[in-house]
Design a protein around this motif. Structure first.
Motif, short mmCIF file in Angstrom:
data_model
loop_
_atom_site.label_atom_id
_atom_site.label_comp_id
_atom_site.label_asym_id
_atom_site.label_seq_id
_atom_site.Cartn_x
_atom_site.Cartn_y
_atom_site.Cartn_z
N ALA A 63 -8.43 34.04 15.98
CA ALA A 63 -6.98 33.86 15.86
C ALA A 63 -6.61 32.39 15.74
CB ALA A 63 -6.28 34.48 17.07
N VAL A 64 -7.29 31.54 16.53
CA VAL A 64 -7.02 30.10 16.45
C VAL A 64 -7.35 29.57 15.07
CG1 VAL A 64 -7.73 27.84 17.28
CG2 VAL A 64 -7.27 29.67 18.90
N ILE A 65 -8.51 29.95 14.55
CA ILE A 65 -8.91 29.47 13.22
C ILE A 65 -7.94 29.96 12.15
CG2 ILE A 65 -10.70 29.63 11.45
CD1 ILE A 65 -12.75 29.72 13.73
N ALA A 66 -7.58 31.26 12.23
CA ALA A 66 -6.67 31.82 11.22
C ALA A 66 -5.30 31.15 11.29
CB ALA A 66 -6.52 33.32 11.43
N GLY A 67 -4.78 30.99 12.50
CA GLY A 67 -3.45 30.39 12.64
C GLY A 67 -3.41 28.95 12.21
N VAL A 68 -4.40 28.17 12.67
CA VAL A 68 -4.42 26.75 12.32
C VAL A 68 -4.66 26.57 10.83
CG1 VAL A 68 -5.69 24.60 12.66
CG2 VAL A 68 -5.13 26.04 14.62
N THR A 69 -5.52 27.41 10.24
CA THR A 69 -5.77 27.32 8.80
C THR A 69 -4.48 27.58 8.02
OG1 THR A 69 -8.06 28.02 9.09
CG2 THR A 69 -7.09 28.26 6.88
N ARG A 70 -3.71 28.60 8.44
CA ARG A 70 -2.45 28.89 7.74
C ARG A 70 -1.49 27.70 7.83
NH1 ARG A 70 -1.31 33.19 10.07
NH2 ARG A 70 -1.54 34.71 8.41
N GLY A 117 0.79 32.15 18.29
CA GLY A 117 2.08 32.02 17.63
C GLY A 117 1.95 31.77 16.15
N TYR A 118 1.04 32.49 15.49
CA TYR A 118 0.78 32.34 14.06
C TYR A 118 0.37 30.91 13.70
CZ TYR A 118 2.58 36.97 12.85
OH TYR A 118 2.77 38.32 12.73
N GLY A 119 -0.20 30.20 14.64
CA GLY A 119 -0.62 28.82 14.40
C GLY A 119 0.45 27.79 14.67
N TYR A 120 1.67 28.23 14.93
CA TYR A 120 2.76 27.30 15.21
C TYR A 120 2.90 27.02 16.70
CZ TYR A 120 3.90 28.50 10.41
OH TYR A 120 3.84 28.70 9.06
N ARG A 121 2.13 27.77 17.53
CA ARG A 121 2.10 27.52 18.97
C ARG A 121 0.64 27.46 19.44
NH1 ARG A 121 6.84 31.58 21.30
NH2 ARG A 121 8.62 30.38 20.51
N PRO A 122 -0.11 26.48 18.99
CA PRO A 122 -1.53 26.43 19.34
C PRO A 122 -1.77 26.27 20.83
CG PRO A 122 -0.83 24.39 18.28
CD PRO A 122 0.29 25.35 18.12
N TRP A 123 -0.80 25.77 21.56
CA TRP A 123 -0.98 25.62 23.00
C TRP A 123 -1.16 26.95 23.70
CZ3 TRP A 123 2.83 28.26 25.50
CH2 TRP A 123 4.03 28.47 24.80
N LEU A 124 -0.72 28.06 23.06
CA LEU A 124 -0.95 29.36 23.67
C LEU A 124 -2.42 29.66 23.84
CD1 LEU A 124 1.71 31.68 21.96
CD2 LEU A 124 1.58 31.04 24.36
N ALA A 125 -3.25 29.15 22.90
CA ALA A 125 -4.70 29.37 23.02
C ALA A 125 -5.23 28.73 24.30
CB ALA A 125 -5.42 28.80 21.80
N GLY A 126 -4.73 27.54 24.63
CA GLY A 126 -5.14 26.89 25.87
C GLY A 126 -4.72 27.68 27.08
N VAL A 127 -3.53 28.30 27.04
CA VAL A 127 -3.08 29.11 28.16
C VAL A 127 -3.99 30.31 28.35
CG1 VAL A 127 -1.19 30.54 29.02
CG2 VAL A 127 -0.69 28.35 27.91
N TRP A 128 -4.30 30.99 27.22
CA TRP A 128 -5.20 32.15 27.31
C TRP A 128 -6.58 31.73 27.82
CZ3 TRP A 128 -3.95 37.00 27.52
CH2 TRP A 128 -2.77 37.44 26.93
N LEU A 129 -7.09 30.60 27.32
CA LEU A 129 -8.41 30.14 27.75
C LEU A 129 -8.40 29.84 29.25
CD1 LEU A 129 -11.28 29.31 26.99
CD2 LEU A 129 -10.39 27.00 26.49
N LEU A 130 -7.33 29.23 29.74
CA LEU A 130 -7.24 28.91 31.17
C LEU A 130 -7.19 30.18 32.01
CD1 LEU A 130 -6.92 26.78 33.40
CD2 LEU A 130 -4.44 26.88 32.99
N VAL A 131 -6.39 31.17 31.57
CA VAL A 131 -6.26 32.42 32.32
C VAL A 131 -7.59 33.17 32.37
CG1 VAL A 131 -5.15 34.69 32.34
CG2 VAL A 131 -3.79 32.64 31.90
N LEU A 132 -8.23 33.27 31.21
CA LEU A 132 -9.50 34.01 31.16
C LEU A 132 -10.59 33.29 31.94
CD1 LEU A 132 -9.46 35.14 27.41
CD2 LEU A 132 -9.00 36.54 29.43
N THR A 133 -10.59 31.96 31.87
CA THR A 133 -11.60 31.18 32.61
C THR A 133 -11.41 31.38 34.12
OG1 THR A 133 -11.72 29.54 30.84
CG2 THR A 133 -12.53 28.88 33.02
N LEU A 134 -10.16 31.32 34.56
CA LEU A 134 -9.89 31.51 35.99
C LEU A 134 -10.28 32.92 36.44
CD1 LEU A 134 -8.67 30.36 38.58
CD2 LEU A 134 -6.43 31.19 37.80
#
Length: 514
Positions: free
Chosen positions: A502-509, A418-435
């Motif tokens: 994407a996480v680094i770019a979004g959080v940095t912004r 979410g352009y860094g404004y929804r960092p929790w999306l990264a956790g969702v993607w990580l959980l889905v890919l891990t599963l």
């Protein structure tokens, strides 16, 4: 002199009223004043003579001219005159226009009368100027005004109030009121059924009192499509409420107001016949403490608030038309009103945030400032979640202006974090890919790179080792797969890099912006 003229002449020194009405409503209608006979006719020359001192007052009495129910024949010409007496005319019918050009007068009252135009440019009025419930028709163009004008007060000065309650100024093809440069000491009151057919022009006027147009109707937009012009005027407050209706553009460009500008319950229709493309309200560079845009219904034209500065902005679901120009609008606080126009702020209400983002999106083109202004206010109010929603909407709007490659990258940032404004999306993607990886690798048996060496195979740890591009958990290089499952390992490695970038770019912004 005729009998009514002699009666007026004798009453003037003591300020007594002369009433020529018959007492019969049908015979006393001012609209039919042209039919009144000699018994109700007073020459304008007699009125002028009295005002200019032809019959001096008696000791102990205040001389003033008070006349009711008369037909005024001829032209009342007081141009350049020094009038030392008050004039009170009620229910009178004028044969010709009134000329007060450059005159200095006392209080002027024309109540319930019919007048074919008043020329009072550069006049000085020491008191009130009242036209309550009178009808003033636009006269012929003059060398000073090339358009038909009903009431002209250009560069005039009124040390009292301008009282137009219930009056009708009629100049459909010109100016109902031409008062550029008017200086008022009191207020201008246009309430109780005031109607203007033609443009009301107060450009550059100085109004230290209040301009009140509550319930007024500006029926005709004039030749320019403008109902009201207050460009570069100064005022203490402007009140356009209680059913105020403008069928033409309302211009407040560069207007400076020390208190409030209110359109509470107003109707802004814009010029007729323009299909909503012409401006209903132009308030560029307006300065005011309080701007209330809680309209009765959405404007049928555009709204231009570019560069305006207000401390408090009040809005409701009817405030914003299909097109709004907001670039440079600065406000200290914004308040919403409900269906009953009860002013409150629904902080944290996603519907309110979405509606405000929608009116920013209705601006032509992409301008970041309106988004930043709204987000800054939400942060100031302590609602960071709402601020992030606004800034996310800004990035999505900006993305539409970028080249194809940048738009693709923008979509990726949007979906992942979410352009860094929804960092929790990264956790969702990580959980889905891990599963997905854990289940897929757990259903197959890998081949060790070196037999009987290293830790036993763990599908969860192996998947995390693929997704985390930095460091290692000792599983990625210890096992290999048949070709039918090796592609998943490569895919997870690639997605891990993309997700991390994407996480680094979004959080940095986000951090840089904060």
């Amino acid at each position: 002199m005729t009998s009514p003229e002699r009666e007026l002449w004798n009453a003037f020194p003591e300020g007594r009223r002369v009433d020529l009405r018959t007492g019969t409503p049908e015979q006393d209608r001012v609209a039919d004043g042209g039919r009144w006979g000699p018994e109700r006719t007073v020459r304008a020359a007699v009125v002028a003579a009295l005002l200019l001192g032809a019959n001096t007052g008696h000791p102990g009495a205040v001389a003033r001219l008070r006349l009711t129910g008369a037909r005024i024949s001829g032209s009342l010409d007081l141009a350049g005159a020094q009038v030392a007496h008050a004039l009170w005319l009620e229910a009178c019918w004028f044969e010709e226009a009134v000329n007060l050009l450059g005159a200095s007068t006392q209080t002027l009252v024309f109540t319930d009368s019919r007048i074919p135009g008043i020329e009072a440019d550069s006049a000085r009025i020491e008191g009130n100027f009242s036209l309550r419930h009178s009808v003033v028709e636009g006269g012929a163009p003059t060398p000073f005004n090339r358009l038909s004008t009903a009431l002209s007060l250009t560069d005039a000065r009124v040390n009292g109030g301008l009282l137009l309650n219930g009056a009708k100024l009629n100049a459909p093809d010109g100016w109902a009121l031409s008062a550029g440069g008017l200086v008022m000491e009191g207020g201008i009151f246009c309430r109780n059924g005031f109607v203007a057919c033609g443009e009301v022009r107060l450009m550059g006027a100085k109004l230290p009192g209040t301009l009140v147009m509550n319930g007024a109707r500006l029926e005709g937009p004039g030749l320019r499509g403008v109902a009201l012009t207050l460009d570069n005027a100064t005022a203490s407050s402007l009140k356009f409420s209680e059913g105020f209706t403008a069928n033409g553009t309302v211009r407040l460009r560069g207007t400076q107001v020390t208190d409030n500008v209110t359109f509470d319950g107003a109707v802004l229709n814009g010029p007729p016949g323009d299909n909503g493309n012409a401006p209903a309200l132009i308030a560029m560079h307006l300065q005011a403490v309080d701007l209330d845009l809680t309209l009765a219904r959405p404007p049928s034209g555009t709204l231009d608030l570019r560069g305006a500065q207000v401390s408090y902005l009040h809005e409701n679901e009817h405030s914003w038309p299909e097109r709004v120009e907001l670039d440079g609008l600065v406000y200290g606080s914004i308040k919403a009103a409900d269906a009953n126009n009860d002013h409150h702020e629904a902080l944290g209400d996603r519907g309110t945030v979405a509606r405000r983002v929608a009116w920013i999106r209705s601006s032509p083109g992409y301008n970041p400032q309106p988004y930043e202004q709204l987000a800054a206010w939400y942060r100031k109010a302590g609602h960071d979640d709402d601020a992030r929603r606004v800034l996310l909407a800004k990035q999505r709007h900006r993305r539409q202006t970028l080249p194809l490659a940048a738009r693709v990258w923008g979509h990726l940032l949007d979906v992942t974090v979410g352009y860094g404004y929804r960092p929790w999306l990264a956790g969702v993607w990580l959980l889905v890919l891990t599963l997905m990886g854990t289940l897929s690798f757990g259903a197959h048996s890998p081949t060790p790179v070196k037999q009987d060496e290293g830790a036993p195979f763990q599908p969860l740890v192996y998947t995390l080792d693929l997704l985390i591009p930095i460091g290692g958990l000792g599983q990625r290089t210890a096992w290999y797969w048949p070709n039918d499952i090796q592609w998943l390992a490569y895919l997870l490695i690639a997605l891990g890099w993309v997700l991390t970038t994407a996480v680094i770019a979004g959080v940095t912004r986000t951090l840089q912006k904060n």
